[in-house]
Design a protein around this motif. Sequence first.
Motif, PDB file in Angstrom:
ATOM      1  N   UNK A 258      73.877 -24.874  45.400  1.00  0.00           N
ATOM      2  CA  UNK A 258      72.792 -24.732  44.316  1.00  0.00           C
ATOM      3  C   UNK A 258      72.698 -25.854  43.825  1.00  0.00           C
ATOM      4  N   UNK A 259      71.200 -26.491  44.064  1.00  0.00           N
ATOM      5  CA  UNK A 259      71.101 -27.922  43.294  1.00  0.00           C
ATOM      6  C   UNK A 259      70.059 -27.562  42.222  1.00  0.00           C
ATOM      7  N   UNK A 260      70.575 -28.290  41.248  1.00  0.00           N
ATOM      8  CA  UNK A 260      69.414 -28.101  39.827  1.00  0.00           C
ATOM      9  C   UNK A 260      69.199 -29.593  39.417  1.00  0.00           C
ATOM     10  N   UNK A 261      67.939 -29.653  39.431  1.00  0.00           N
ATOM     11  CA  UNK A 261      67.214 -31.004  39.311  1.00  0.00           C
ATOM     12  C   UNK A 261      66.955 -31.311  37.716  1.00  0.00           C
ATOM     13  N   UNK A 262      67.160 -32.559  37.347  1.00  0.00           N
ATOM     14  CA  UNK A 262      66.651 -32.851  35.929  1.00  0.00           C
ATOM     15  C   UNK A 262      67.818 -32.311  34.801  1.00  0.00           C
ATOM     16  N   UNK A 263      69.079 -32.580  35.408  1.00  0.00           N
ATOM     17  CA  UNK A 263      70.425 -32.023  34.706  1.00  0.00           C
ATOM     18  C   UNK A 263      70.431 -32.826  33.219  1.00  0.00           C
ATOM     19  N   UNK A 264      69.582 -33.944  33.121  1.00  0.00           N
ATOM     20  CA  UNK A 264      69.859 -34.566  31.752  1.00  0.00           C
ATOM     21  C   UNK A 264      69.084 -33.827  30.562  1.00  0.00           C
ATOM     22  N   UNK A 265      68.366 -32.614  30.887  1.00  0.00           N
ATOM     23  CA  UNK A 265      67.761 -31.677  29.969  1.00  0.00           C
ATOM     24  C   UNK A 265      68.655 -30.770  29.374  1.00  0.00           C
ATOM     25  N   UNK A 266      68.804 -30.355  28.242  1.00  0.00           N
ATOM     26  CA  UNK A 266      69.797 -29.500  27.858  1.00  0.00           C
ATOM     27  C   UNK A 266      69.810 -28.072  28.436  1.00  0.00           C
ATOM     28  N   UNK A 267      68.573 -27.325  28.560  1.00  0.00           N
ATOM     29  CA  UNK A 267      68.485 -26.213  29.422  1.00  0.00           C
ATOM     30  C   UNK A 267      69.127 -26.276  30.554  1.00  0.00           C
ATOM     31  N   UNK A 268      68.794 -27.107  31.220  1.00  0.00           N
ATOM     32  CA  UNK A 268      69.429 -27.356  32.579  1.00  0.00           C
ATOM     33  C   UNK A 268      71.189 -27.457  32.767  1.00  0.00           C
ATOM     34  N   UNK A 269      71.384 -28.526  31.718  1.00  0.00           N
ATOM     35  CA  UNK A 269      72.884 -28.768  31.452  1.00  0.00           C
ATOM     36  C   UNK A 269      73.651 -27.469  30.964  1.00  0.00           C
ATOM     37  N   UNK A 270      73.163 -26.894  29.939  1.00  0.00           N
ATOM     38  CA  UNK A 270      73.945 -25.884  29.371  1.00  0.00           C
ATOM     39  C   UNK A 270      74.002 -24.528  30.569  1.00  0.00           C
ATOM     40  N   UNK A 271      72.642 -24.195  30.808  1.00  0.00           N
ATOM     41  CA  UNK A 271      72.491 -23.084  31.873  1.00  0.00           C
ATOM     42  C   UNK A 271      73.262 -23.178  32.842  1.00  0.00           C
ATOM     43  N   UNK A 272      73.400 -24.326  33.705  1.00  0.00           N
ATOM     44  CA  UNK A 272      74.236 -24.652  34.751  1.00  0.00           C
ATOM     45  C   UNK A 272      75.670 -24.368  34.382  1.00  0.00           C
ATOM     46  N   UNK A 273      76.229 -24.883  33.068  1.00  0.00           N
ATOM     47  CA  UNK A 273      77.478 -24.530  32.763  1.00  0.00           C
ATOM     48  C   UNK A 273      77.718 -23.062  32.671  1.00  0.00           C
ATOM     49  N   UNK A 274      76.869 -22.440  32.242  1.00  0.00           N
ATOM     50  CA  UNK A 274      77.238 -20.951  31.859  1.00  0.00           C
ATOM     51  C   UNK A 274      77.328 -20.187  33.218  1.00  0.00           C
ATOM     52  N   UNK A 275      76.275 -20.328  34.184  1.00  0.00           N
ATOM     53  CA  UNK A 275      76.135 -19.496  35.108  1.00  0.00           C
ATOM     54  C   UNK A 275      76.302 -19.954  36.606  1.00  0.00           C
ATOM     55  N   UNK A 276      76.441 -21.126  36.781  1.00  0.00           N
ATOM     56  CA  UNK A 276      77.076 -22.033  38.184  1.00  0.00           C
ATOM     57  C   UNK A 276      78.330 -22.497  37.962  1.00  0.00           C
ATOM     58  N   UNK A 277      78.648 -22.937  36.679  1.00  0.00           N
ATOM     59  CA  UNK A 277      80.152 -23.285  36.272  1.00  0.00           C
ATOM     60  C   UNK A 277      80.642 -24.680  36.791  1.00  0.00           C
ATOM     61  N   UNK A 278      81.180 -25.190  35.928  1.00  0.00           N
ATOM     62  CA  UNK A 278      81.708 -26.488  36.194  1.00  0.00           C
ATOM     63  C   UNK A 278      82.689 -26.839  37.363  1.00  0.00           C
ATOM     64  N   UNK A 279      83.522 -25.793  37.617  1.00  0.00           N
ATOM     65  CA  UNK A 279      84.425 -25.814  38.613  1.00  0.00           C
ATOM     66  C   UNK A 279      83.729 -25.823  39.972  1.00  0.00           C
ATOM     67  N   UNK A 280      82.421 -25.339  39.945  1.00  0.00           N
ATOM     68  CA  UNK A 280      81.759 -25.292  41.096  1.00  0.00           C
ATOM     69  C   UNK A 280      81.149 -26.551  41.521  1.00  0.00           C
TER      70      UNK A 280
END
Length: 316
Positions: A258-280
């Motif tokens: 899973x690739x998420x672009x524009x991780x500098x934005x808050x929604x992308x950063x926080x959402x990825x941490x919640x549902x894709x997870x930092x360990x992944x």
Amino acid sequence: MKPATKFILLHKHSAAAAIIPTTTISAATTHNHRLYLFTFLALLSFAATFSLFTLPYTTTTTPTAVTTTTNHRLPNPIFETLIHYATLTQNTTNPSRLTPPELTAVAAVLRRCPTPCNFLVFGLTHETLLWHSLNLNGRTTFVVESAYEILKLEEKHPWIEAYDVTYTTKVKNSNQLIRYAKTELRNECRPVQNLLFSECKLAINDLPNFVYNDVVWDVILIDGPRGYFPNAPGRLSAIFTAGVLARSKKDGSRDTHVFVHEMDREVERVGSGEFLCSENLVEKVGLLGHFVIGKNGGGGGGFCREAVAEVSSVRL
């Protein structure tokens, strides 16, 4: 009484009269041959007509890019050429476009992807035609927020497979949506489920049935929808949906990238941490985050093995 007088009449026999003309024999023979030929053709015609009613009805259709897949990768010279020209010019006019290193990171995963590769892309971008070409012998499906965009795309590129969805989320409501998802973590917003029947506010559930049930998605790219102003739909739904699709796939032997672009934005950063997870998270290239998620990845019934801090929030 006089006896009856009997006369014997003799005719001179003509040899010529006993001979049947050859023309008569030839005509009779020709007539027979024609009769046989006519009978044969009639039987052949009957057999052909009979088969139309007795054989199963089948049709032949021209394969399209949507459903045609093969087990052959795109030849390396063509793959390399596409990447070369796509990254040849540095992007200086559109900051939302992928940079050459970001583009190359996605392309590298597509190149290693099992064939046929299933590639799900959220958003129509400058790279849309490139993604379809790099995965030419696989299935590439685009999820778009605007039906009008799809109409314009299909006019020029009818072989592209794209579906529009109605987003009900807004960037300005991201914090409330994340808190809501946490309260429904074991119910409507659980990480393993069939999204087609989900009532979670973050779930995208109006795509065709095959998206949820028939296809194991090998690669998912989140580069849409719009998320740069408060009333934009944002990418929280796309991130949540990608996380569920990756964990709910039927084939547990294949990971989902899973690739998420524009991780500098808050929604992308926080959402990825919640549902894709930092360990992944396996790498970050520029503004592109790269996550690898296995089937049922997570722990304790949640999305992540490592607990996400309760203070996670989107700063608007």
